[in-house]
Write a protein that holds these residues in place. Structure first.
Motif, mmCIF file in Angstrom:
data_model
loop_
_atom_site.group_PDB
_atom_site.id
_atom_site.type_symbol
_atom_site.label_atom_id
_atom_site.label_comp_id
_atom_site.label_asym_id
_atom_site.label_seq_id
_atom_site.Cartn_x
_atom_site.Cartn_y
_atom_site.Cartn_z
ATOM 1 N N ARG A 120 0.862 -1.178 0.000
ATOM 2 C CA ARG A 120 0.000 0.000 0.000
ATOM 3 C C ARG A 120 0.898 1.227 0.000
ATOM 4 N NH1 ARG A 120 -4.982 2.226 0.978
ATOM 5 N NH2 ARG A 120 -5.081 4.014 2.390
ATOM 6 N N SER A 154 -2.901 3.902 -2.772
ATOM 7 C CA SER A 154 -3.730 2.771 -3.191
ATOM 8 C C SER A 154 -3.184 1.478 -2.613
ATOM 9 C CB SER A 154 -3.802 2.682 -4.720
ATOM 10 O OG SER A 154 -2.501 2.554 -5.271
ATOM 11 N N ARG A 177 -7.346 -1.231 -5.999
ATOM 12 C CA ARG A 177 -6.953 0.046 -5.404
ATOM 13 C C ARG A 177 -7.519 0.292 -4.016
ATOM 14 N NH1 ARG A 177 -11.437 3.310 -6.336
ATOM 15 N NH2 ARG A 177 -12.740 2.741 -8.123
ATOM 16 N N ASP A 178 -8.566 -0.424 -3.608
ATOM 17 C CA ASP A 178 -9.198 -0.090 -2.336
ATOM 18 C C ASP A 178 -9.809 -1.315 -1.680
ATOM 19 O OD1 ASP A 178 -10.188 1.243 -0.184
ATOM 20 O OD2 ASP A 178 -11.854 2.170 -1.230
ATOM 21 N N SER A 180 -10.491 -1.994 1.320
ATOM 22 C CA SER A 180 -10.620 -1.438 2.657
ATOM 23 C C SER A 180 -11.493 -2.298 3.554
ATOM 24 C CB SER A 180 -11.198 -0.026 2.577
ATOM 25 O OG SER A 180 -12.421 -0.039 1.882
ATOM 26 N N SER A 185 -13.410 3.328 3.030
ATOM 27 C CA SER A 185 -12.852 3.553 1.702
ATOM 28 C C SER A 185 -11.467 4.175 1.788
ATOM 29 C CB SER A 185 -13.773 4.452 0.876
ATOM 30 O OG SER A 185 -13.888 5.718 1.489
ATOM 31 N N ASN A 186 -10.770 4.096 0.660
ATOM 32 C CA ASN A 186 -9.440 4.661 0.565
ATOM 33 C C ASN A 186 -9.507 6.169 0.389
ATOM 34 O OD1 ASN A 186 -6.583 4.801 0.039
ATOM 35 N ND2 ASN A 186 -7.079 4.980 -2.118
ATOM 36 N N THR A 187 -10.438 6.627 -0.416
ATOM 37 C CA THR A 187 -10.601 8.041 -0.689
ATOM 38 C C THR A 187 -11.905 8.529 -0.083
ATOM 39 O OG1 THR A 187 -9.397 7.814 -2.769
ATOM 40 C CG2 THR A 187 -10.726 9.786 -2.506
ATOM 41 N N SER A 192 -15.887 1.551 -1.748
ATOM 42 C CA SER A 192 -14.809 0.566 -1.811
ATOM 43 C C SER A 192 -14.800 -0.153 -3.150
ATOM 44 C CB SER A 192 -14.983 -0.450 -0.674
ATOM 45 O OG SER A 192 -13.998 -1.439 -0.748
#
Length: 378
Positions: A120, A154, A177-178, A180, A185-187, A192
């Motif tokens: 990550r 990510s 990318r996510d 989670s 979520s990542n962003t 997700s």
């Protein structure tokens, strides 16, 4: 029996010697930042009410702690790793979707030809924005108008960065990318999208590239990052309107960033242009421009600020923000700061002046934010 005891003791001695040798050869560093303060935001909800709070996401810099290590392997090669955890200082909870090491978690090889890492880690847009984004991940930085710009990382990522004279190049590729925990979520504001779906090589993938020419006192660069969609995925536009579905693996959210930086004595200048294009059933495009400056008034006193504007064409939303910050160093590790920011929304826009979250005004409503804080590094 004596031979067995002797062999056992000899084995322990050999293991202890090898462990001591390895420990001596490897360099491991514990580091971190603790940063928080008290913030005031007016028009912090659709009713126009104000709020006074201790924000948990960031102040001047996001709070974190981490471990990083380097072990020389010979011939210019080293094994490296980083484990970095982000947390909300007022409550102690983990940020980045509740991950233990949500900011960074990777292992890799540093070599004469560059650095290759797996885990990550940051998008190339993070490295490309340094040092042009002088304000960085401050609560009133460029991430207020696009929160992804303060969360450039990510999962499941392979990354390469290399420096050849004044030229810097890099790239990342994420297999998912996510990934989670739970529904996090990542962003911020983005559903997700774990990826690695059998039979679909594009779903939830992400890739980024960077090219920069750096002469020390000035540089110019460009980066591009693209995030693909997948089941139940969506992307936020952070202007008060609903998230945009990104449910097909051919859907994507891409950002092209051009930036430049110059240092003239005690004065530093930075400029960024972020062109975002969401290509899905609903198309969205925005252009964000930021001009930043920093000046060292004395060895311990710094002042910096920015002016930025975003224009979202399809959704007819626009916003302009101005911010100024002063930082005073009490020591090499401890600083106090005071900052304020102003936001002007267009009639259809509901951007927020603060990256602290939960402070979205009504459409067309302007905002003022102010914060005093304390930061310590270790």
């Amino acid at each position: 029996m004596d031979n067995i005891k002797y062999s056992t003791l000899l084995g322990f001695a050999v293991c202890a010697t090898l462990f001591a040798t390895a420990s001596h050869a490897q360099s491991v560093t514990l580091y971190g930042i603790v940063d928080t303060g008290i913030e005031y935001v007016n028009h912090a909800n659709s009713s126009g009410r104000s709020v006074i709070r201790m924000p948990g996401t960031t102040g001047e810099l996001p709070s974190r702690w981490g471990l990083k290590g380097n072990e020389p392997l010979g011939a210019g090669y080293s094994a490296i790793f980083t484990l970095e955890s982000g947390f909300a200082l007022p409550t102690g909870v983990s940020n980045q979707g509740g991950r233990l090491f949500g900011r960074q978690a990777y292992v890799g090889i540093d070599a004469p030809w560059g650095t290759l890492t797996l885990g990550r880690q940051y998008s190339m847009s993070f490295w490309g924005n340094i040092p042009a984004d002088l304000i960085g991940t401050d609560i009133y930085g460029i991430g207020t108008l696009d929160a992804w710009l303060a969360n450039l990382r990510s999962d499941n990522t392979v990354a390469y960065r290399g420096k050849f004279g004044a030229f810097n190049f890099g790239g990342t590729y994420s297999f998912g990318r996510d990934a989670s925990p739970g529904t996090a979520s990542n962003t911020p504001g983005q559903a997700s999208c774990a990826g690695s779906i059998p039979g679909d090589a594009s779903a939830c993938r992400e890739w980024s590239v960077m090219a920069k020419y750096d002469k020390g006192t000035w540089n110019v660069g460009a980066t591009y990052d693209r995030q693909y969609g997948g089941p139940a995925s969506s992307v936020a536009v952070f202007n008060g309107l609903p998230a945009v579905p990104l449910v097909k693996s051919s859907d994507y959210d891409g950002r092209l960033i051009f930036d430049g930086y110059a240092r003239l004595g005690n004065l530093s200048l930075g400029a960024l242009w972020i062109a975002r294009r969401v290509v899905a059933a609903q198309r969205v495009s925005s252009d964000q421009v930021a001009l930043e400056a920093a000046y060292q008034l004395s060895p311990a006193l710094f002042v910096d600020g920015l002016v930025q504007r975003i224009v979202n064409t399809q959704q007819d939303t626009r916003a302009t923000t101005e911010m100024i910050r002063m930082t005073y160093l009490l020591s090499v590790r401890t600083a106090i700061y005071a900052q304020t920011a102003f936001l002007q929304n267009s009639k259809n826009a509901a951007y927020s002046v603060s990256g602290g979250g939960l402070s979205t005004p009504a459409k067309g409503m302007n905002q003022v934010g102010a914060m005093i804080g304390l930061r310590h590094s270790f």
